[in-house]
Design an enzyme around this catalytic site. Structure first.
Site, PDB file in Angstrom:
ATOM      1  N   ASP A  77      40.670  14.004  -0.764  1.00  0.00           N
ATOM      2  CA  ASP A  77      41.669  13.978   0.306  1.00  0.00           C
ATOM      3  C   ASP A  77      42.574  12.782   0.089  1.00  0.00           C
ATOM      4  O   ASP A  77      42.176  11.767  -0.490  1.00  0.00           O
ATOM      5  CB  ASP A  77      41.019  13.903   1.689  1.00  0.00           C
ATOM      6  CG  ASP A  77      41.969  14.369   2.801  1.00  0.00           C
ATOM      7  OD1 ASP A  77      42.966  15.047   2.494  1.00  0.00           O
ATOM      8  OD2 ASP A  77      41.714  14.044   3.964  1.00  0.00           O
ATOM      9  N   GLY A  78      43.800  12.925   0.557  1.00  0.00           N
ATOM     10  CA  GLY A  78      44.767  11.839   0.514  1.00  0.00           C
ATOM     11  C   GLY A  78      45.335  11.636   1.902  1.00  0.00           C
ATOM     12  O   GLY A  78      45.330  12.545   2.731  1.00  0.00           O
ATOM     13  N   GLU A 101      47.052  12.855  -2.453  1.00  0.00           N
ATOM     14  CA  GLU A 101      46.270  14.075  -2.659  1.00  0.00           C
ATOM     15  C   GLU A 101      46.061  14.318  -4.155  1.00  0.00           C
ATOM     16  O   GLU A 101      44.945  14.615  -4.595  1.00  0.00           O
ATOM     17  CB  GLU A 101      46.977  15.285  -2.033  1.00  0.00           C
ATOM     18  CG  GLU A 101      47.084  15.265  -0.526  1.00  0.00           C
ATOM     19  CD  GLU A 101      45.811  15.673   0.203  1.00  0.00           C
ATOM     20  OE1 GLU A 101      44.761  15.912  -0.439  1.00  0.00           O
ATOM     21  OE2 GLU A 101      45.869  15.757   1.441  1.00  0.00           O
ATOM     22  N   ASP A 116      42.201  20.077   0.549  1.00  0.00           N
ATOM     23  CA  ASP A 116      42.980  20.711   1.612  1.00  0.00           C
ATOM     24  C   ASP A 116      44.472  20.673   1.297  1.00  0.00           C
ATOM     25  O   ASP A 116      45.298  20.983   2.132  1.00  0.00           O
ATOM     26  CB  ASP A 116      42.688  20.072   2.976  1.00  0.00           C
ATOM     27  CG  ASP A 116      43.074  18.604   3.047  1.00  0.00           C
ATOM     28  OD1 ASP A 116      43.685  18.066   2.101  1.00  0.00           O
ATOM     29  OD2 ASP A 116      42.753  17.966   4.072  1.00  0.00           O
ATOM     30  N   HIS A 171      40.548  18.815   8.405  1.00  0.00           N
ATOM     31  CA  HIS A 171      40.208  18.458   9.786  1.00  0.00           C
ATOM     32  C   HIS A 171      39.551  19.622  10.534  1.00  0.00           C
ATOM     33  O   HIS A 171      39.832  19.856  11.697  1.00  0.00           O
ATOM     34  CB  HIS A 171      41.445  17.951  10.536  1.00  0.00           C
ATOM     35  CG  HIS A 171      42.171  16.884   9.788  1.00  0.00           C
ATOM     36  ND1 HIS A 171      41.703  15.595   9.700  1.00  0.00           N
ATOM     37  CD2 HIS A 171      43.308  16.923   9.059  1.00  0.00           C
ATOM     38  CE1 HIS A 171      42.535  14.876   8.953  1.00  0.00           C
ATOM     39  NE2 HIS A 171      43.516  15.662   8.556  1.00  0.00           N
ATOM     40  N   ASP A 190      38.486  12.160   4.033  1.00  0.00           N
ATOM     41  CA  ASP A 190      39.560  11.744   4.936  1.00  0.00           C
ATOM     42  C   ASP A 190      39.283  10.340   5.467  1.00  0.00           C
ATOM     43  O   ASP A 190      40.173   9.487   5.473  1.00  0.00           O
ATOM     44  CB  ASP A 190      39.704  12.736   6.081  1.00  0.00           C
ATOM     45  CG  ASP A 190      40.791  12.324   7.062  1.00  0.00           C
ATOM     46  OD1 ASP A 190      41.970  12.298   6.653  1.00  0.00           O
ATOM     47  OD2 ASP A 190      40.465  12.002   8.221  1.00  0.00           O
TER      48      ASP A 190
END
Length: 152
Positions: free
Chosen positions: A7-8, A45, A68, A118, A128
């Protein structure tokens, strides 16, 4: 098989940002993260994916990357990035990172799996938190030199 969750994050776009990575293979578990003083969400990301792949020490591994980021997944799965590379990334953002990605991507058997962000996915949520925490470490933020020089 190696699983890489990524995740970024970016506070502002551009703004301070970070990435988080969780690697799992059998009983092995590793977390990676770093923060940058000025960057974008898409760069973080993509850098998360790159960092995860670069941390694999043996070549030709079967790797599943969970992300994501439609930006990253679609660029690879729909083969856009290969067309961009053929055209020298003319007019495309993040050329430096895409070139770095393609170099490491070729050394493994990589598959992508999109996960909704999320949405309670345990490893995605952990990534995250790692990314946000890295971006908030004001005194330890790295310089995204390519981005900062291009955005002047």
């Amino acid at each position: 098989m190696i699983e890489i969750f990524t995740d970024g994050a970016s506070s502002g776009n551009p703004g301070p940002g970070g990435y988080g990575v969780v690697l799992k293979s059998g009983s092995h578990y590793k977390e990676l993260s770093a923060g940058y003083r000025k960057t974008t969400n898409n760069r973080m990301e993509l850098l998360a994916v790159i960092t995860g792949l670069e941390s694999i020490t043996k070549p030709d591994q079967e790797v599943v990357i969970y992300s994501d980021s439609k930006y990253v997944i679609d660029a690879v799965e729909k083969k856009w990035v290969f067309g961009w590379a053929t055209k020298g990334f003319a007019g495309k953002k993040n050329k430096d990172l895409w070139m770095r990605f393609l170099k490491i991507y070729k050394t493994h058997k990589v598959f992508f799996q999109w996960v909704k962000g999320h949405a309670g996915h345990i490893e995605n949520e952990r990534c995250d938190r790692l990314a946000v925490a890295a971006a908030q470490q004001r005194d330890k933020l790295l310089v995204d030199e390519v981005f900062e020089s291009e955005s002047k």
